[in-house]
Enzyme design. Structure first.
Site, mmCIF file in Angstrom:
data_model
loop_
_atom_site.group_PDB
_atom_site.id
_atom_site.type_symbol
_atom_site.label_atom_id
_atom_site.label_comp_id
_atom_site.label_asym_id
_atom_site.label_seq_id
_atom_site.Cartn_x
_atom_site.Cartn_y
_atom_site.Cartn_z
ATOM 1 N N ASN A 168 0.878 -1.150 0.065
ATOM 2 C CA ASN A 168 0.138 -0.024 0.129
ATOM 3 C C ASN A 168 0.839 1.184 0.019
ATOM 4 O OD1 ASN A 168 -1.890 2.141 0.478
ATOM 5 N ND2 ASN A 168 -2.455 1.423 2.525
ATOM 6 N N TRP A 169 1.081 1.834 -1.253
ATOM 7 C CA TRP A 169 1.754 3.046 -1.314
ATOM 8 C C TRP A 169 1.300 4.198 -0.524
ATOM 9 C CZ3 TRP A 169 3.673 2.680 -7.053
ATOM 10 C CH2 TRP A 169 4.507 1.569 -7.316
ATOM 11 N N LYS A 170 0.138 4.224 -0.330
ATOM 12 C CA LYS A 170 -0.643 5.363 0.320
ATOM 13 C C LYS A 170 -0.336 6.679 -0.654
ATOM 14 C CE LYS A 170 -0.073 3.180 4.844
ATOM 15 N NZ LYS A 170 -0.076 3.529 6.333
ATOM 16 N N HIS A 172 -9.544 1.167 5.079
ATOM 17 C CA HIS A 172 -8.069 1.461 5.863
ATOM 18 C C HIS A 172 -8.156 2.292 6.961
ATOM 19 C CE1 HIS A 172 -3.898 2.421 6.228
ATOM 20 N NE2 HIS A 172 -3.844 1.494 5.790
ATOM 21 N N GLU A 184 -6.590 4.704 7.932
ATOM 22 C CA GLU A 184 -6.353 6.014 7.680
ATOM 23 C C GLU A 184 -7.941 6.644 7.121
ATOM 24 O OE1 GLU A 184 -2.818 5.450 5.434
ATOM 25 O OE2 GLU A 184 -1.841 5.124 7.298
ATOM 26 N N GLU A 205 -4.973 -4.760 10.713
ATOM 27 C CA GLU A 205 -4.046 -3.771 11.023
ATOM 28 C C GLU A 205 -4.320 -3.141 12.202
ATOM 29 O OE1 GLU A 205 -2.071 -2.498 6.988
ATOM 30 O OE2 GLU A 205 -3.874 -1.499 7.044
ATOM 31 N N GLY A 208 2.781 2.608 11.017
ATOM 32 C CA GLY A 208 3.686 3.966 10.948
ATOM 33 C C GLY A 208 4.192 4.198 12.210
ATOM 34 N N SER A 235 3.789 -1.587 10.553
ATOM 35 C CA SER A 235 5.275 -1.589 10.656
ATOM 36 C C SER A 235 5.873 -2.851 10.011
ATOM 37 C CB SER A 235 5.527 -1.233 12.188
ATOM 38 O OG SER A 235 5.034 -0.132 12.476
ATOM 39 N N GLY A 292 2.998 -0.579 4.344
ATOM 40 C CA GLY A 292 2.813 0.626 4.172
ATOM 41 C C GLY A 292 4.330 1.098 3.605
ATOM 42 N N GLY A 293 4.787 1.781 4.953
ATOM 43 C CA GLY A 293 6.208 2.518 4.494
ATOM 44 C C GLY A 293 7.224 1.323 3.839
HETATM 45 P P1 13P Z 1 2.884 0.766 7.628
HETATM 46 O O1 13P Z 1 3.612 -0.539 7.139
HETATM 47 O O2 13P Z 1 3.855 2.159 6.995
HETATM 48 O O3 13P Z 1 3.020 0.712 9.513
HETATM 49 O O4 13P Z 1 1.646 0.814 7.209
HETATM 50 C C1 13P Z 1 0.713 -0.128 7.354
HETATM 51 C C2 13P Z 1 -0.402 0.274 6.494
HETATM 52 O O5 13P Z 1 -1.222 0.893 6.983
HETATM 53 C C3 13P Z 1 -0.653 -0.749 5.237
HETATM 54 O O6 13P Z 1 -1.755 -0.456 4.665
#
Ligand code: 13P
Length: 249
Positions: free
Chosen positions: A9-11, A96, A98, A168, A174, A213, A234-235
């Site tokens: 997930n590149w956000k 998600h 966020e 999640e 994050g 994470s 994500g990150g």
């Molecule tokens: P991180 O891997 O940056 O913690 O994000 C997880 C996430 O929200 C994937 O959808």
């Protein structure tokens, strides 16, 4: 374990130019692999660049990070399921953390979105997860189960349609503080049991991904945990070299 689903997930990262560079670097070093599915959720504006980079790579799937539940209309800034499908997406992230906690998305909206994704012939990847205070109050399971039930409540053919779930925990997203493999396993087991009551036998084959994470160091142990069918990063998925390591975990 089911065939693992390794999802990136590149956000709001990797616009079209860096998406093109990423895909070239990634695909050069990631030959077709039939023992797992890799799934990318780029920002919508980068979908075409990722799709073009993929060419005929059917072992790598494409998804979108969000959709509106309406089929079309006056919804400035939104995307429909049909558009996502037209652009090459097969999977849609719904609910998600966020979307829920930054943009105020409700359980009712996740339900409408999952139903719209089903109607449009794509697969919803419903994200569920508790906040830290909910975990500390001992309510993690009830929060997760209620998000799960609510999100899937408007789907018409749950027993036969493909659905994916991501656990999640909000406190792990994050923050650099992932759930332990044991904690992830325990919650995935709760989710699997609940899915059995909602969609019967199909629950056994429903991929339940862990996210929060995930990094190159913890990915192998998280993926090896019982009931964990894949990872949603994500990150660590924004950069091609760390994502390569995770996707191969
Ligand atoms: P991180 O891997 O940056 O913690 O994000 C997880 C996430 O929200 C994937 O959808």
């Amino acid at each position: 374990m089911n065939r693992p689903v390794m999802a990136a997930n590149w956000k709001m990262n990797n616009g079209p130019t860096s998406a093109r560079e990423f895909m070239k670097a990634f695909l050069d070093q990631y030959p077709r692999q039939n023992d797992r599915t890799v799934l990318f959720f780029p920002p919508a504006l980068s979908l075409a660049a990722v799709a073009a980079g993929l060419g005929d790579r059917r072992d790598v799937l494409l998804g979108v990070q969000n959709v509106h539940w309406a089929d079309q209309g006056a919804f400035t800034g939104e995307l429909s399921v049909a558009m996502a499908r037209d652009a090459g997406a097969r999977v849609v992230l719904v609910g998600h953390s966020e979307r829920r906690h930054v943009f105020g998305e409700t359980d009712e909206q996740t339900a409408l979105k999952c139903a719209a994704v089903e109607r449009g012939g794509l697969t919803p990847l419903l994200c569920v997860g508790e906040k830290l205070d909910e975990r500390e109050a001992g309510n993690a399971e009830s929060v997760v189960v209620s998000q799960l039930r609510a999100g899937l409540s408007q789907m018409q053919h749950l027993a036969v349609r493909e659905v994916m779930i991501a656990y999640e925990p909000v406190w792990a997203i994050g923050t650099g503080r992932n759930a332990t493999p044991d904690d992830a396993s325990a919650m995935h087991k709760v989710i699997r049991e609940e899915l059995k009551s909602l969609c019967g036998e199909r629950a056994r084959f429903t991929p339940i991904l862990y996210g929060g994470s995930v990094n190159t160091g913890n990915a192998p142990a998280l993926l090896a945990a019982s009931e964990v069918d894949g990872l949603l990063a994500g990150g660590a998925s924004v950069d091609a070299s760390s994502w390569l390591t995770i996707a191969r975990a």
